[in-house]
Write a protein that holds these residues in place. Structure first.
Motif, short mmCIF file in Angstrom:
data_model
loop_
_atom_site.label_atom_id
_atom_site.label_comp_id
_atom_site.label_asym_id
_atom_site.label_seq_id
_atom_site.Cartn_x
_atom_site.Cartn_y
_atom_site.Cartn_z
N LEU A 1 0.84 -1.21 0.00
CA LEU A 1 0.00 0.00 0.00
C LEU A 1 0.87 1.26 0.00
CD1 LEU A 1 -2.68 -1.26 2.54
CD2 LEU A 1 -3.12 -0.68 0.14
N ALA A 2 1.95 1.21 0.77
CA ALA A 2 2.85 2.38 0.81
C ALA A 2 3.48 2.59 -0.57
CB ALA A 2 3.92 2.16 1.87
N ALA A 3 3.88 1.50 -1.22
CA ALA A 3 4.49 1.63 -2.54
C ALA A 3 3.50 2.20 -3.55
CB ALA A 3 5.00 0.26 -3.01
N ARG A 4 2.23 1.89 -3.36
CA ARG A 4 1.19 2.41 -4.26
C ARG A 4 0.79 3.84 -3.93
NH1 ARG A 4 -3.54 -1.92 -3.58
NH2 ARG A 4 -2.59 -3.66 -4.68
N GLY A 5 1.17 4.31 -2.75
CA GLY A 5 0.69 5.61 -2.30
C GLY A 5 -0.78 5.57 -1.95
N ALA A 6 -1.26 4.42 -1.50
CA ALA A 6 -2.69 4.24 -1.24
C ALA A 6 -3.08 4.83 0.13
CB ALA A 6 -3.01 2.74 -1.26
N SER A 7 -4.37 5.01 0.29
CA SER A 7 -4.90 5.52 1.56
C SER A 7 -5.09 4.34 2.51
CB SER A 7 -6.24 6.21 1.28
OG SER A 7 -6.91 6.47 2.49
N PHE A 8 -4.42 4.35 3.64
CA PHE A 8 -4.62 3.26 4.61
C PHE A 8 -4.22 3.69 6.01
CE2 PHE A 8 -0.39 1.25 5.51
CZ PHE A 8 0.40 1.97 4.62
N GLU A 9 -4.69 2.92 6.98
CA GLU A 9 -4.32 3.12 8.37
C GLU A 9 -4.03 1.76 8.98
OE1 GLU A 9 -8.43 4.75 8.95
OE2 GLU A 9 -8.28 3.69 10.89
N PHE A 10 -3.27 1.77 10.08
CA PHE A 10 -2.79 0.51 10.65
C PHE A 10 -2.99 0.54 12.16
CE2 PHE A 10 0.08 -3.03 9.26
CZ PHE A 10 0.12 -3.71 10.46
N HIS A 11 -3.71 -0.45 12.67
CA HIS A 11 -3.91 -0.57 14.11
C HIS A 11 -3.25 -1.86 14.57
CE1 HIS A 11 -6.93 2.69 14.08
NE2 HIS A 11 -7.07 2.27 12.84
N TYR A 12 -2.41 -1.76 15.58
CA TYR A 12 -1.56 -2.89 15.97
C TYR A 12 -1.64 -3.03 17.49
CZ TYR A 12 2.90 -5.57 15.97
OH TYR A 12 3.89 -6.52 16.13
N ARG A 13 -2.26 -4.13 17.93
CA ARG A 13 -2.39 -4.38 19.37
C ARG A 13 -1.43 -5.49 19.78
NH1 ARG A 13 -5.07 -0.94 22.56
NH2 ARG A 13 -4.90 -2.64 24.05
N VAL A 14 -0.70 -5.25 20.85
CA VAL A 14 0.21 -6.27 21.38
C VAL A 14 -0.03 -6.39 22.88
CG1 VAL A 14 2.03 -6.05 19.65
CG2 VAL A 14 1.99 -4.48 21.58
N ARG A 15 0.49 -7.48 23.44
CA ARG A 15 0.29 -7.65 24.89
C ARG A 15 1.15 -6.67 25.67
NH1 ARG A 15 0.69 -13.87 26.20
NH2 ARG A 15 -0.80 -14.41 24.61
N THR A 16 2.43 -6.61 25.30
CA THR A 16 3.36 -5.69 25.97
C THR A 16 4.17 -4.98 24.89
OG1 THR A 16 4.91 -7.54 26.15
CG2 THR A 16 3.58 -7.06 28.09
N PRO A 17 4.67 -3.79 25.16
CA PRO A 17 5.36 -3.03 24.10
C PRO A 17 6.54 -3.80 23.48
CG PRO A 17 4.89 -1.62 25.98
CD PRO A 17 4.51 -3.01 26.39
N ASP A 18 7.22 -4.63 24.27
CA ASP A 18 8.39 -5.32 23.72
C ASP A 18 8.02 -6.43 22.74
OD1 ASP A 18 7.31 -7.05 25.57
OD2 ASP A 18 9.23 -7.59 26.51
N ARG A 19 6.72 -6.65 22.56
CA ARG A 19 6.28 -7.67 21.60
C ARG A 19 5.88 -7.06 20.26
NH1 ARG A 19 3.89 -13.04 23.41
NH2 ARG A 19 5.12 -13.45 25.25
N ALA A 20 6.04 -5.76 20.13
CA ALA A 20 5.57 -5.09 18.90
C ALA A 20 6.60 -5.24 17.78
CB ALA A 20 5.27 -3.63 19.19
N ALA A 21 6.66 -6.43 17.20
CA ALA A 21 7.60 -6.67 16.10
C ALA A 21 7.26 -5.76 14.93
CB ALA A 21 7.51 -8.13 15.66
N TYR A 22 8.29 -5.24 14.30
CA TYR A 22 8.18 -4.44 13.06
C TYR A 22 7.52 -3.08 13.26
CZ TYR A 22 9.44 -8.96 11.23
OH TYR A 22 10.09 -10.15 11.01
N ALA A 23 7.41 -2.63 14.51
CA ALA A 23 6.80 -1.32 14.73
C ALA A 23 7.61 -0.21 14.05
CB ALA A 23 6.67 -1.05 16.22
N THR A 24 8.93 -0.34 14.06
CA THR A 24 9.77 0.70 13.43
C THR A 24 9.57 0.71 11.92
OG1 THR A 24 11.36 0.31 15.18
CG2 THR A 24 12.13 1.57 13.29
N GLU A 25 9.54 -0.50 11.32
CA GLU A 25 9.31 -0.58 9.87
C GLU A 25 7.96 0.04 9.52
OE1 GLU A 25 10.62 -2.89 11.72
OE2 GLU A 25 12.07 -4.12 10.61
N LEU A 26 6.96 -0.27 10.34
CA LEU A 26 5.62 0.24 10.05
C LEU A 26 5.58 1.77 10.12
CD1 LEU A 26 3.47 -2.41 11.92
CD2 LEU A 26 3.50 -1.98 9.45
N ALA A 27 6.33 2.31 11.08
CA ALA A 27 6.32 3.77 11.23
C ALA A 27 6.83 4.44 9.96
CB ALA A 27 7.17 4.17 12.43
#
Ligand code: FES
Length: 319
Positions: free
Chosen positions: A132-158
């Motif tokens: 979607l980012a490569a397309r320049g598309a309109s999107f949003e991302f909601h990511y729920r984790v149990r604890t912050p240290d489990r948020a894999a790929y949060a930096t990539e997503l940002a």
């Protein structure tokens, strides 16, 4: 070795920890051929050397030029798939994986996409965010984790998700997530993609319904389902094989029949793929899978032997 049709022999090229309990594995075909191309949302069946087959999403779409990567959360899975990957699978090991399959395809022309990940369910949605980012598309991302240290790929997503449209939150922070509000704000033209634990997906589904999201605009990836296979012991008869066994509280029908010499074909062993479905002759199944339809479950005429049980003291199947 020649890989059986539909599978690719791959070597573990690298492994790295990407979050607490989450390991990323890079897989390369051993014969140097390009990895089969696939779109975002695709997964592979990984044939582990301990005999288990597990399904894992690919982290990126690929035209075949890039290596395939998966990410595996270590769980208390009694059957030991994730434990094997974490504790035993090392660079240089060779395993078989299926060619990529996609049962969770990203639409080509969504007006607006809402990606909702619960825990390790982030993996196919990361591939979608990349597209979607490569397309320049309109999107949003909601990511729920149990604890912050489990948020894999949060930096990539940002780096991928439009400014202000990435919402990462942890249960441990005491924050709440109300899918109905999120999806109402996204509007009725949104297409929703959800992956995560079964209960999480169900929670989001109810919110989507309440927010007026059309059923065909709500897409989920089911294979992360971890069936609860335990329950009261029962007697199981394979009628054609003339074999009767006792299925213990922590055993599955497939395991017990297998020990008794009755072959039950299985693949996912998690109630997702339908490989192990058998016809019920008598008794009432206690369905634990997500592959049978509601009508099939209600009819009581079929049962998944890899994970389901019996609601009656005895179950007889056509096997
Ligand atoms: Fe996949 Fe039973 S083996 S549903």
């Amino acid at each position: 070795m020649t890989a059986p049709e539909g599978t690719v022999e791959v070597e573990v090229a690298a492994r790295r920890v990407v979050a607490n309990g989450v390991l990323e594995i890079e897989l390369r075909p051993v014969d140097g051929t390009p990895w089969p191309g696939h779109g975002p949302g695709a997964h592979v069946d990984v044939h582990l050397p301990n005999g288990l087959i597990r399904q894992y999403s690919l982290l990126s779409a690929s035209d075949g030029a890039q290596p395939a990567k998966i990410a595996v959360l270590k769980t208390d899975d009694s059957r030991g798939g994730s434990r094997f990957v974490h504790e035993r699978l090392r660079p240089g090991h060779r395993i078989l994986v299926s060619e990529p399959k996609n049962t969770f395809e990203l639409g080509e022309k969504d007006a607006h996409a809402v990606l909702i990940a619960g825990g390790i369910g982030v993996t196919p949605l990361l591939a979608m965010a990349r597209r979607l980012a490569a397309r320049g598309a309109s999107f949003e991302f909601h990511y729920r984790v149990r604890t912050p240290d489990r948020a894999a790929y949060a930096t990539e997503l940002a780096a991928l998700v439009p400014a202000g449209a990435l919402h990462v939150a942890a249960d441990s922070d005491g924050s709440t997530f109300t899918p109905e509000d999120v999806l109402r704000a996204a509007g009725p033209n949104a297409t929703v993609y959800v992956c995560g634990p079964e209960a999480f997906m169900e929670y989001v589904r109810k919110g989507a319904l309440a927010a007026g999201i059309a059923a065909d605009a709500f897409r989920v990836e089911h294979f992360k389902h971890e069936a609860d296979t335990e329950g009261r012991p029962f007697t199981l008869t394979a009628a054609r094989s003339k074999v009767t066994v006792r299925v213990g509280a922590t055993e599955t029908p497939a395991q017990v029949l297998d020990r008794a010499g009755v072959f039950v074909p299985t693949a996912c062993e998690q109630g997702v793929c339908g490989t192990c479905v058998a016809r019920v002759v008598s008794g009432t199944p206690d369905h634990r899978d997500v592959v049978l339809t509601a009508a099939e479950k209600a009819s009581g005429s079929v049962v998944t032997l890899c994970c389901s049980r019996a609601a009656t003291p005895e179950l007889v199947v056509d096997l």
